[in-house]
Design an enzyme around this catalytic site. Structure first.
Site, PDB file in Angstrom:
ATOM      1  CG  ASP A 204      -1.957   1.000   1.300  1.00 49.66           C
ATOM      2  OD1 ASP A 204      -2.771   1.007   0.380  1.00 49.66           O
ATOM      3  OD2 ASP A 204      -1.990   1.811   2.261  1.00 49.66           O
ATOM      4  CD  GLU A 249      -2.070   2.630  -3.640  1.00 50.08           C
ATOM      5  OE1 GLU A 249      -3.171   3.127  -3.910  1.00 50.08           O
ATOM      6  OE2 GLU A 249      -1.628   2.560  -2.464  1.00 50.08           O
TER       7      GLU A 249
END
Ligand code: NOJ
Length: 559
Positions: A204, A249
């Site tokens: 993330d 990401e």
């Protein structure tokens, strides 16, 4: 070393499927999905042909950001099951040839994580796990990620008597990765899940994980190179598993993403989502002009052999358009989300693809054909394979995270709880379960579900797509993307017509002559001969798509 077996680097030709346990299948009738329900549906995923399941956060959470605010890195949210159910899930997935990756959310913890609870007391051994300041922070309102809820990157905490740094919501204090103890804790948590059988992590918010804003100068001096930290994480995963991956990401311009892949040998993130390609795909769709997408693909940096781009059409967040110019963004808004309630933060759309395309099945199929034929590894978000829509009555990004639609029965077959007991409402209207569900589409060979399964099958038979030496082919139609993917002696030409009018595309293929021909992989019994200069004319319907495998007379390949 030259890699000859394309299954060796499994992620390069994987089909990734992202799902959230809480919205996939409820087996204990409490209105929330669970691991037992997911395990009951594992054969569906394996029949679909996906090869890697990405689980969104399923850890204990304060639930202020749909699980992206973790209170325990070693647990399973008790509403979803327990560690035994998780292990059973991994075993069942692996038995069926599917790998599992899980979300690694280490930019921040929840403010209810025991580390933060302790850190709020001055003198706590966990104080330096987070980033604090004593003086009034400067105005950071222009930098917040969620401008509807936050107006600063700093939050004052009474008990702590100081401000703490948070990139996302204030309930998500950022961890201080310049602290070696924090880095050790992160590795330990990764090691735990790897030991339970996962094949890596979707990481993330990577640029924020390694940023050091707000860290005091002395600490910063001990932490020279944030990218060295990413290399450390990658090395660790490699050491523990051999072939585990980090799928990062990083919503950044392509040139900045390149740094996150690491050096020439690709020693940082194994894969990264191609946000630039995705945003330009929507611009191309809005304009019915393939050039923005073609340009983005041409400019996409080449990566090391073991690195890979992850391509996607939609994910669980808003469809961000933040890297387009304001004018381009307005074009996409006008085409696919003119209503302000469809938009979010002024930069994105909280919609799924089918309603954006007014449910046009030709266009929808063309987009998925593109997704699976673009060079890279395709990533699906659950429900895309059946054409689910969003529910705009649900606030913010959660509009696209409605329960999976299994049947046309009550609650879409997702749960037997009272409808009012569902933790998240379903989609309603033309994209609701009465019209869009797995059960009906399974029985219908013309359904989107069958179409996507066939694409997946063809994709898996065509490793040149994942391993591609890629080029955009010259041809005269601006509404058409013609591209070629080649690997070893395999070559595949894909054509996509982004507009409603039919056309004929003249192609010239390098190094080819009349001993070659093209075999259409998606439409049966269709072969196209090349002339002695490697030329052919290929017809395309409005929103048409073709995958053409190049064959030679002496080719022993199966088309
Ligand atoms: C990115 C995730 O995709 C998003 O859903 C989440 O809110 C933020 N990171 C914070 O973890």
């Amino acid at each position: 070393m030259r890699i000859t077996d394309t299954s060796d680097l499994w992620w390069k030709s994987a089909v990734v499927y992202c799902l959230d346990v809480q919205t996939f299948m409820d087996w204990n009738d409490d209105g929330m999905g669970d691991f037992v329900g997911l395990n009951e549906r594992i054969d569906y995923l394996s029949e679909l042909g996906v090869t890697c399941l990405w689980l969104m956060p399923f850890y204990p959470t304060a639930d202020r950001d749909d699980g992206y605010d973790i209170t325990d890195y070693y647990g399973v949210d008790s509403r979803l099951g327990n560690a035994g159910d998780f292990v059973e899930f991994v075993r069942m997935a692996r038995d069926r040839g599917m790998r599992v990756i899980v979300d690694l959310v280490v930019n921040h913890t929840s403010d209810r994580h025991p580390w933060f609870r302790s850190a709020r007391s001055p003198g706590s051994p966990y104080r330096d796990f987070y980033i604090w300041r004593d003086d009034v922070p400067p105005d950071t309102s222009g930098q917040v990620v969620f401008p509807d809820k936050e107006d600063s990157l700093w939050q004052y905490d009474e008990k702590a008597g100081a401000w703490y740094f948070h990139r996302f919501y204030r309930s998500q204090p950022d961890l201080n990765i310049t602290n070696a103890r924090v880095r050790d804790e992160i590795l330990k948590a990764m090691g735990y899940w790897l030991e339970l059988g996962v094949s890596g992590f979707r990481v993330d918010a990577v640029p924020f994980v390694i940023e050091t804003t707000g860290v005091d100068a002395e600490e910063l001096a001990r932490f020279h190179d944030p990218h060295a930290y990413l290399r450390e994480l990658r090395e660790f995963v490699g050491r523990r598993t051999g072939d585990g991956i980090l799928l990062g990401e990083c919503n950044l311009p392509h040139r900045d993403q390149k740094k996150f892949f690491g050096g020439a040998d690709g020693d940082e993130l194994t894969m990264q989502f191609d946000f630039i390609g995705m945003q330009n795909l929507y611009l191309s769709l809005a304009r019915e002009d393939a050039r923005p997408l073609a340009r983005a693909l041409k400019r996409r940096p080449k990566v090391a052999e073991q690195s890979q781009w992850a391509t996607f059409v939609r994910n669980h967040d808003e469809l961000t358009l933040d890297k387009l110019s304001p004018g381009e963004r307005d074009e996409v808004f006008a085409a696919f989300g003119p209503d302000p309630e469809m938009q979010l933060y002024g930069r994105g759309l909280r919609r799924r693809l089918p309603p954006m395309l007014d449910g046009d099945p030709r266009r929808l199929r063309m987009v998925y054909s593109l997704l699976f034929s673009l060079p890279g590894t395709p990533v699906l978000f659950y429900g895309e394979e059946i054409g689910m829509g969003e529910n705009l009555d649900i606030p913010g990004r959660l509009a696209v995270r409605t329960p999976m639609q299994w049947t046309s029965d009550r609650n879409g077959g997702f749960s037997r709880a009272r409808p009012s007991a569902l933790r998240r409402p379903l989609t309603e209207g033309p994209y609701g379960p009465e019209h869009v569900n797995v059960g009906d589409q399974r029985k219908d060979e013309d359904s989107l579900l069958w179409f996507v399964s066939r694409l997946i099958k063809r994709y898996r038979e065509s490793p040149e797509l994942g391993w591609a030496q890629f080029q955009v082919l010259d041809q005269p139609h601006r509404n058409v993307l013609a591209h070629e993917c080649a690997h070893d002696d395999r070559r595949l030409v894909a054509l996509h017509n982004l507009s409603a009018g039919s056309c004929t595309v003249p192609l010239t293929l390098d190094g080819c002559d009349s001993s070659h021909h093209l075999v259409d992989l998606l439409h049966a019994d269709c072969e196209i001969d090349l002339d002695d200069r490697g030329r052919a004319e290929v017809g395309l319907d409005g929103y048409g798509y073709r995958w053409l495998r190049l064959m030679s007379e002496d080719s022993r390949r199966l088309a």
